[in-house]
Scaffold this motif. Structure first.
Motif, PDB file in Angstrom:
ATOM      1  N   VAL A 148       0.950  -1.097   0.236  1.00  0.00           N
ATOM      2  CA  VAL A 148       0.476   0.460  -0.013  1.00  0.00           C
ATOM      3  C   VAL A 148       1.068   1.141  -0.182  1.00  0.00           C
ATOM      4  N   GLY A 178      -1.171   9.847  -8.223  1.00  0.00           N
ATOM      5  CA  GLY A 178      -2.306   9.233  -7.624  1.00  0.00           C
ATOM      6  C   GLY A 178      -2.714   7.862  -7.791  1.00  0.00           C
ATOM      7  N   ALA A 182      -2.157   3.836  -9.504  1.00  0.00           N
ATOM      8  CA  ALA A 182      -3.087   2.873  -8.964  1.00  0.00           C
ATOM      9  C   ALA A 182      -3.023   2.065 -10.110  1.00  0.00           C
ATOM     10  N   GLY A 186      -1.713  -1.813  -9.388  1.00  0.00           N
ATOM     11  CA  GLY A 186      -2.565  -2.875  -9.159  1.00  0.00           C
ATOM     12  C   GLY A 186      -2.198  -3.711  -9.542  1.00  0.00           C
ATOM     13  N   ARG A 191      -2.067  -1.084  -3.581  1.00  0.00           N
ATOM     14  CA  ARG A 191      -3.032  -0.148  -3.715  1.00  0.00           C
ATOM     15  C   ARG A 191      -2.162   1.582  -3.610  1.00  0.00           C
ATOM     16  N   VAL A 192      -2.632   2.331  -3.974  1.00  0.00           N
ATOM     17  CA  VAL A 192      -2.452   3.409  -3.719  1.00  0.00           C
ATOM     18  C   VAL A 192      -3.368   4.617  -3.615  1.00  0.00           C
ATOM     19  N   VAL A 193      -3.861   4.869  -2.391  1.00  0.00           N
ATOM     20  CA  VAL A 193      -4.710   6.069  -1.848  1.00  0.00           C
ATOM     21  C   VAL A 193      -3.997   7.541  -1.132  1.00  0.00           C
ATOM     22  N   ARG A 243      -9.457  -2.862   1.839  1.00  0.00           N
ATOM     23  CA  ARG A 243      -9.141  -4.003   0.734  1.00  0.00           C
ATOM     24  C   ARG A 243      -9.268  -3.676  -0.421  1.00  0.00           C
ATOM     25  N   THR A 245      -9.792  -0.552  -2.122  1.00  0.00           N
ATOM     26  CA  THR A 245     -10.278   0.506  -2.326  1.00  0.00           C
ATOM     27  C   THR A 245      -8.453   1.519  -2.991  1.00  0.00           C
ATOM     28  N   THR A 246      -8.461   1.671  -3.907  1.00  0.00           N
ATOM     29  CA  THR A 246      -7.035   2.687  -4.574  1.00  0.00           C
ATOM     30  C   THR A 246      -7.548   3.609  -5.979  1.00  0.00           C
ATOM     31  N   GLY A 247      -6.807   4.683  -5.906  1.00  0.00           N
ATOM     32  CA  GLY A 247      -6.679   5.126  -6.736  1.00  0.00           C
ATOM     33  C   GLY A 247      -7.762   6.491  -6.660  1.00  0.00           C
ATOM     34  N   THR A 248      -7.596   6.822  -5.233  1.00  0.00           N
ATOM     35  CA  THR A 248      -8.444   7.621  -4.518  1.00  0.00           C
ATOM     36  C   THR A 248      -8.510   8.219  -3.815  1.00  0.00           C
TER      37      THR A 248
END
Length: 258
Positions: A148, A178, A182, A186, A191-193, A243, A245-248
């Motif tokens: 992450v 980000g 992501a 991915g 993941r990127v948050v 788990r 959640t990414t790109g946000t």
């Protein structure tokens, strides 16, 4: 590449994981370091000039194996050396938190006060630096297979407010980075948050008082000051619970954006 079986989507366990936190010796970064260590992670506390502060925090954290790590945002070669040091001393990197940043309060209407030197300094520290850090640690993160990246952004990226025009712009750029990363990371199990707080009660902005932060918070629906630990708890939730959640970007602002 991480497996995608339903049974793999439980809470992310930080025990024996390694977390690298830039800007980790004070403020938001230090709060995140404490939460990560309490959850069982081995923490590399990134610093620029605060070597003694980072070393002292490493000694205070629960658990063992924590280290102070020089991560100057303006020096891409030094960031690659930092990644090599983490690999040599800790063997892995599972969580990378980009918390290092800089700013200076400049009234938005005073265009002349926003000089080129400040613009360049903010963009290097807040945009190029985090990207270079991710680039340096990407091989280790990919090796984790379930990693992450958390970028500490700001509500200023959305509202165009904040300490200066260039600060908000730099955080908007970080948010866009980000989203792009992501997408491309991915498939490697990364993941990127983004975590985007409103004004936080730290000494990050030179000259900003607790009273000024409280005044801003009073205009939000929840009327609650955002503390460094509130941001740390949001980071922990993004890392350990969200788990898929990414790109946000997740707002931690008491509803200030409303």
């Amino acid at each position: 590449m991480a497996e995608t079986k339903p049974g793999n989507l439980g809470a992310y366990d930080l025990k024996d994981r390694v977390a690298v936190i830039t800007g980790g010796s004070s403020g938001i970064g230090a709060a995140i370091a404490r939460r990560m260590a309490e959850a069982g992670a081995v923490v590399a506390i990134g610093y620029n000039a605060g070597a003694e502060r980072a070393a002292a925090l490493a000694r205070e954290l629960p658990g063992s194996g924590h280290i102070a790590l020089q991560t100057p945002m303006e020096d891409s070669a030094a960031l690659k050396r930092a990644a090599a040091e983490v690999e040599a001393r800790l063997g892995r990197c599972d969580v990378l938190v980009n918390s290092a940043a800089t700013t200076r309060a400049v009234p938005h209407a005073d265009l002349e006060a926003l000089d080129d030197a400040l613009i360049d300094r903010v963009l290097v520290a807040n945009v190029r630096g985090p990207f270079a850090t991710i680039r340096a640690f990407a091989p280790l993160l990919k090796r984790s297979g379930d990693a992450v990246i958390v970028n500490i952004s700001s509500l200023a990226a959305i509202t165009g407010t904040g300490s200066s025009i260039i600060y908000g712009a730099s955080k908007a750029a970080l948010d866009t980075i980000g989203v792009s990363l992501a997408r491309v990371l991915g498939p490697d199990g990364i993941r990127v948050v983004g975590i985007s707080p409103s004004a936080v009660a730290t000494d990050f902005v030179p000259g900003r008082s607790r009273e000024a932060v409280e005044k801003q918070a009073a205009t939000s629906p929840l009327r609650t000051v955002t503390e460094a630990d509130d941001v740390a708890l949001a980071v922990m939730a993004a890392v350990t619970q969200l788990r898929l959640t990414t790109g946000t970007v997740i707002l931690v602002d008491g509803g200030k954006h409303l």
